[in-house]
Design a protein around this motif. Structure first.
Motif, PDB file in Angstrom:
ATOM      1  N   ILE A   1       6.483 -15.132  -9.937  1.00 39.06           N
ATOM      2  CA  ILE A   1       6.201 -15.792  -8.650  1.00 39.06           C
ATOM      3  C   ILE A   1       7.502 -15.962  -7.866  1.00 39.06           C
ATOM      4  O   ILE A   1       7.532 -15.822  -6.644  1.00 39.06           O
ATOM      5  CB  ILE A   1       5.477 -17.131  -8.900  1.00 39.06           C
ATOM      6  N   THR A   2       8.602 -16.228  -8.585  1.00 36.38           N
ATOM      7  CA  THR A   2       9.899 -16.308  -7.917  1.00 36.38           C
ATOM      8  C   THR A   2      10.249 -14.939  -7.343  1.00 36.38           C
ATOM      9  O   THR A   2      10.684 -14.828  -6.189  1.00 36.38           O
ATOM     10  CB  THR A   2      10.986 -16.764  -8.916  1.00 36.38           C
ATOM     11  N   ARG A   3      10.047 -13.888  -8.129  1.00 37.83           N
ATOM     12  CA  ARG A   3      10.332 -12.519  -7.688  1.00 37.83           C
ATOM     13  C   ARG A   3       9.589 -12.209  -6.395  1.00 37.83           C
ATOM     14  O   ARG A   3      10.181 -11.770  -5.416  1.00 37.83           O
ATOM     15  CB  ARG A   3       9.933 -11.533  -8.790  1.00 37.83           C
ATOM     16  N   LYS A   4       8.277 -12.469  -6.392  1.00 37.62           N
ATOM     17  CA  LYS A   4       7.515 -12.090  -5.191  1.00 37.62           C
ATOM     18  C   LYS A   4       7.900 -12.960  -3.999  1.00 37.62           C
ATOM     19  O   LYS A   4       7.908 -12.481  -2.857  1.00 37.62           O
ATOM     20  CB  LYS A   4       6.009 -12.026  -5.445  1.00 37.62           C
ATOM     21  N   SER A   5       8.290 -14.208  -4.260  1.00 37.25           N
ATOM     22  CA  SER A   5       8.719 -15.079  -3.156  1.00 37.25           C
ATOM     23  C   SER A   5      10.065 -14.598  -2.603  1.00 37.25           C
ATOM     24  O   SER A   5      10.293 -14.615  -1.380  1.00 37.25           O
ATOM     25  CB  SER A   5       8.851 -16.528  -3.633  1.00 37.25           C
TER      26      SER A   5
END
Ligand SMILES: Cc1ncc(COP(=O)(O)O)c(C=O)c1O
Length: 357
Positions: free
Chosen positions: A260-264
């Motif tokens: 989720i951090t990656r996609k954010s």
């Protein structure tokens, strides 16, 4: 979606709080837990009445399948408090979707959305004193599901327990991280469970990570299992590489967790005119970029630390030291932007914050 028998949470409050025994300035990650825990059992094909009880040990039969076959999945998320006492989660829908994606792969029944959110928000409201405001402070939230059948046959369980426990946290990784690029061991393979937050994925990493730590590296960067030539992700983080002024991160696949951090961060790059390519990247390309001076940064991205700058990597017994990061490094810029959104200090144009009211 699985049939649900009842909705109302049965709550038993802790008689006294443990909070006054906790030194919030000296927390070791994941050792201290809040006063309450949420749980919900799956029995006879139905999720039963969800419950909140004082945090504490529970009794499970030694034959429970989770102990023998590792039928277990989990999530990792955080709650933040702003300076006005508001409590916020960051993209909790994504964690909800991911735990059910993981569950499906491990033949575990999906958990109902309304139970997840009701359980989570009720628990956070009960334990909100445990969430401290200020940058770096958060409450780490661990939803998980375990197979509880008392039967050691190697088959999926009929009964499960879904739980949420919470642990106050400071910034997870302190300082920079040195990593070893994997050449012998693999974290995941095509058609496997690498994309799932399956408990066994982490157990399987401990031994190779111990070996890396004996050599002075904190983490392993996993490569593809077939050829060990493509860079994939770290133990609990996705990885970004800055070559020139472009960030590169591997595409997700059935081997890589869809962080989720990656996609954010990919979205924040787009919002801030930072070029970010999502494409396969080879170890050779990294070494080549190092040699010609264009490799500027490597960092890990995940809920625990948001962004962890990597100071050096080792590949085939050669250690490559990266330039020191400063306030203009992409890792510093992007981390600050993420923290500002998470802590309700910046505009949230993608509606990532979820206020717990
Ligand atoms: C294997 C793995 N990769 C990446 C991540 C980062 O994912 P997220 O940003 O959703 O925390 C995690 C941590 O949750 C992880 O365990």
């Amino acid at each position: 979606m699985t049939k649900v028998s009842t909705y109302e949470i049965d709550i038993v409050k802790a008689q006294t709080s443990k909070i006054h025994d906790v030194d919030f300035d000296n927390l070791t990650f994941g050792r201290v837990f809040t006063d309450h825990m949420f749980y919900c059992d799956f029995i006879d094909g139905e999720w039963q009445q969800p419950k909140i009880k004082p945090y504490g040990p529970m009794s499970i039969d030694p034959s429970a399948r989770v102990f023998h076959y590792g039928q277990a999945v989990f999530e990792g998320m955080k709650a933040y408090k702003d300076d006005h006492g508001g409590v916020f989660l960051f993209r909790p829908d994504e964690n909800f979707a991911r735990i059910n994606k993981s569950a499906k792969r491990l033949a575990i029944p999906e958990f109902p959305k309304e139970y997840f959110f009701e359980g989570l928000t009720t628990l956070l409201k009960l334990d909100k004193e445990w969430i401290k405001s200020g940058e770096g402070n958060s409450l780490y939230i661990r939803p998980f599901v375990i197979a509880t059948d008392s039967a050691i046959a190697a088959a999926p369980s009929d009964n499960y327990r879904f739980m949420i426990i919470c642990s106050p946290a400071k910034a997870y990784y302190k300082g920079t991280v040195k990593v070893l690029i994997a050449e012998q061991f693999s974290r995941s393979a095509n058609g496997g469970v690498g994309f799932a937050k399956a408990a066994g994925n982490y157990a399987a990493q401990f031994y190779p990570t111990n070996l890396a730590q004996e050599k002075g590296f904190q983490q392993v960067i996993w490569t593809d299992a077939d050829t060990h030539t493509f860079l994939e992700e770290a133990g609990t983080m996705n990885v970004f590489f800055r070559i020139g002024d472009t960030l590169i991160t591997a595409p997700t696949s059935d081997r890589i967790l869809d962080g989720i951090t990656r996609k954010s961060l990919i979205q924040l790059c787009e919002d801030n005119a930072i070029k970010c390519d999502v494409r396969p990247i080879k170890v050779d390309e990294l070494v080549e970029a190092y040699k010609n001076g264009s490799l500027k940064e490597i960092f890990g991205a995940g809920t625990a630390a948001v962004i962890s700058p990597i100071s050096a990597f080792e590949h085939r017994d050669t250690v490559y030291n990266l330039p020191e990061i400063n306030e203009n490094s992409y890792s510093s810029i992007l981390k600050q932007k993420m923290l500002n959104i998470q802590h309700n200090l910046a505009e949230d144009k993608h509606n990532w914050r979820y206020e717990v009211k």
